[in-house]
Design a protein around this motif. Structure first.
Motif, PDB file in Angstrom:
ATOM      1  N   THR A 205       0.844  -1.196   0.000  1.00 14.30           N
ATOM      2  CA  THR A 205       0.000   0.000   0.000  1.00 14.30           C
ATOM      3  C   THR A 205       0.878   1.243   0.000  1.00 14.30           C
ATOM      4  O   THR A 205       1.914   1.271   0.649  1.00 14.30           O
ATOM      5  CB  THR A 205      -0.892   0.048   1.265  1.00 14.30           C
ATOM      6  N   SER A 206       0.446   2.264  -0.738  1.00 12.14           N
ATOM      7  CA  SER A 206       1.197   3.525  -0.732  1.00 12.14           C
ATOM      8  C   SER A 206       1.046   4.210   0.605  1.00 12.14           C
ATOM      9  O   SER A 206       0.006   4.111   1.256  1.00 12.14           O
ATOM     10  CB  SER A 206       0.676   4.442  -1.836  1.00 12.14           C
TER      11      SER A 206
ATOM     12  N   PRO B 146       0.485   7.202   3.321  1.00 10.20           N
ATOM     13  CA  PRO B 146      -0.452   8.327   3.303  1.00 10.20           C
ATOM     14  C   PRO B 146       0.250   9.659   3.041  1.00 10.20           C
ATOM     15  O   PRO B 146       1.469   9.769   3.157  1.00 10.20           O
ATOM     16  CB  PRO B 146      -1.069   8.316   4.706  1.00 10.20           C
ATOM     17  N   ILE B 147      -0.571  10.641   2.696  1.00  7.39           N
ATOM     18  CA  ILE B 147      -0.103  12.017   2.535  1.00  7.39           C
ATOM     19  C   ILE B 147      -0.300  12.738   3.873  1.00  7.39           C
ATOM     20  O   ILE B 147      -1.413  12.768   4.392  1.00  7.39           O
ATOM     21  CB  ILE B 147      -0.921  12.743   1.443  1.00  7.39           C
TER      22      ILE B 147
ATOM     23  N   ALA C 177      -5.460  13.010  -3.540  1.00  8.80           N
ATOM     24  CA  ALA C 177      -5.065  11.761  -2.873  1.00  8.80           C
ATOM     25  C   ALA C 177      -5.828  10.576  -3.466  1.00  8.80           C
ATOM     26  O   ALA C 177      -5.242   9.533  -3.783  1.00  8.80           O
ATOM     27  CB  ALA C 177      -5.324  11.872  -1.375  1.00  8.80           C
TER      28      ALA C 177
ATOM     29  N   TYR D 230      -4.713   9.253  -6.805  1.00 10.78           N
ATOM     30  CA  TYR D 230      -3.481   8.472  -6.837  1.00 10.78           C
ATOM     31  C   TYR D 230      -3.438   7.405  -5.738  1.00 10.78           C
ATOM     32  O   TYR D 230      -2.359   6.933  -5.372  1.00 10.78           O
ATOM     33  CB  TYR D 230      -2.267   9.404  -6.779  1.00 10.78           C
TER      34      TYR D 230
ATOM     35  N   ARG E 278      -4.104   7.355  -2.433  1.00  5.79           N
ATOM     36  CA  ARG E 278      -3.470   7.661  -1.151  1.00  5.79           C
ATOM     37  C   ARG E 278      -4.526   8.056  -0.120  1.00  5.79           C
ATOM     38  O   ARG E 278      -5.574   8.588  -0.469  1.00  5.79           O
ATOM     39  CB  ARG E 278      -2.489   8.839  -1.306  1.00  5.79           C
ATOM     40  N   GLN E 279      -4.203   7.836   1.148  1.00  6.84           N
ATOM     41  CA  GLN E 279      -4.983   8.399   2.239  1.00  6.84           C
ATOM     42  C   GLN E 279      -4.380   9.746   2.627  1.00  6.84           C
ATOM     43  O   GLN E 279      -3.212   9.998   2.338  1.00  6.84           O
ATOM     44  CB  GLN E 279      -4.948   7.463   3.459  1.00  6.84           C
TER      45      GLN E 279
ATOM     46  N   VAL F 291       4.989  13.719   1.630  1.00  3.18           N
ATOM     47  CA  VAL F 291       4.590  12.420   1.080  1.00  3.18           C
ATOM     48  C   VAL F 291       5.849  11.694   0.602  1.00  3.18           C
ATOM     49  O   VAL F 291       6.699  12.288  -0.076  1.00  3.18           O
ATOM     50  CB  VAL F 291       3.530  12.596  -0.037  1.00  3.18           C
ATOM     51  N   ASP F 292       5.978  10.449   1.025  1.00  8.68           N
ATOM     52  CA  ASP F 292       7.175   9.657   0.703  1.00  8.68           C
ATOM     53  C   ASP F 292       8.460  10.431   1.037  1.00  8.68           C
ATOM     54  O   ASP F 292       9.444  10.370   0.289  1.00  8.68           O
ATOM     55  CB  ASP F 292       7.181   9.262  -0.783  1.00  8.68           C
TER      56      ASP F 292
ATOM     57  N   LEU G 224       3.146  12.271  -7.011  1.00 15.67           N
ATOM     58  CA  LEU G 224       2.123  11.240  -6.833  1.00 15.67           C
ATOM     59  C   LEU G 224       1.955  10.417  -8.107  1.00 15.67           C
ATOM     60  O   LEU G 224       1.739   9.208  -8.059  1.00 15.67           O
ATOM     61  CB  LEU G 224       0.789  11.881  -6.434  1.00 15.67           C
TER      62      LEU G 224
END
Lengths: 201, 201
Positions: free
Chosen positions: B2-3, B5-6, B28, B31, B33-34, B178-179, B196
């Motif tokens: 799972t990616s 979250p932001i 979000a 793409y 994302r939560q 994010v990331d 994203l």
């Protein structure tokens, strides 16, 4: 009726000013405008505002260096953070002002050459001899420019230019004023474009 | 896999935070994302950075008010500069934190309701009773929330939240991580979108 020119204010130590300098001419041309280039010094302006250069502010400084490099990649602009950064830019700004007064057709090319030297070539343009050398490469007589830059007249002229910018509420780089509307930052070019296209925003 | 979250940090007194709050969920979702919503207080952060709120800085302040209204028009966002601006947002931020802890499904709706009240309805959400009333309108029991907001636990919890944000080098609103990549400002959503979409920028 001719459209009014775009006033484009920048400091040679400003990466976002450099990015904007690469786009403003094309944008102006597209909408039938001239560009008035104003090399200014943000140091005295920041002093008045009680703020520090972006990269010297805690937290914001580190983020800004990252954002500058990322913004260059995003817009596919050649960029290398100079070893000396930020720098004093009074020699560069005075030289540009003198060229605008005495060899106007060379001025825009000189601005691009200075910005490219600093932000792609890692050349420290705070140095007077370096500024004169770069001017020489585009055909400005070195001895004449050196004499001018050592005189008081050009110092006073730049002070007046910075004061005039502040009088127009300019406080950053790049700072664009067109038809009375102010835009601060390369990231406002999307809004600037709408004004140029539609005559309002 | 799972990616991640932001992380979306904002101050309720921040118009650009409000603008971003209206776009972050859709982005979000697009793409996969939560969004982790973090209502923080910039006051203590600015103090640490030795800077003032944007609208209180000479020159920059007047420009910013203009830029905020123009940016709202540019993005077709409903906006009215509140009579009380900027404001203290600790009651609103604590209330959101409490709702996130005790009635999580209401939290995002509550955030949107607070922002809309302030930036479209000219309702001063620095006021405790007003925050409780708005919470009540979306189904949060007023007496329970009031008791919680009068206690020490929620004050300490928000302090910890702000400290944690600073530990992640958050210094503005909106601020998105994010990331591991930080983005400051609604005007970085174009770059956020590239990250994203492509997984890098």
């Amino acid at each position: 009726m001719t459209s009014a020119p775009i006033d484009f204010y920048f400091d040679f130590s400003s990466p976002y000013g450099y990015f904007a300098s690469l786009h403003i001419d094309k944008l102006a041309q597209q909408y039938g405008r001239q560009v008035n280039w104003h090399a200014i010094l943000l140091g005295p302006v920041f002093k008045m505002m009680h703020i520090s250069p972006l990269v010297d502010v805690p937290l914001k400084g580190a983020y800004s260096r990252r954002d500058i490099a990322r913004t260059a990649r995003f817009h596919q602009i050649a960029y290398r953070e100079p070893d000396a950064f930020p720098i004093a830019t009074h020699h560069a700004a005075r030289a540009v002002l003198w060229v605008q007064q005495h060899a106007a057709s060379h001025a825009v090319g000189f601005i691009h050459a200075l910005y490219a030297a600093y932000f792609t070539g890692n050349i420290d343009i705070s140095d007077l001899d370096t500024v004169i050398r770069i001017a020489g490469e585009i055909g400005i007589a070195s001895s004449t420019l050196r004499e001018a830059l050592n005189g008081e007249a050009i110092k006073d002229a730049l002070k007046e230019k910075v004061a005039a910018a502040v009088a127009h509420n300019v406080f950053g780089s790049p700072f664009i004023i067109v038809d009375g509307e102010p835009f601060w930052g390369f990231d406002r070019f999307d809004q600037l474009k709408v004004l140029l296209r539609d005559g309002r925003i």
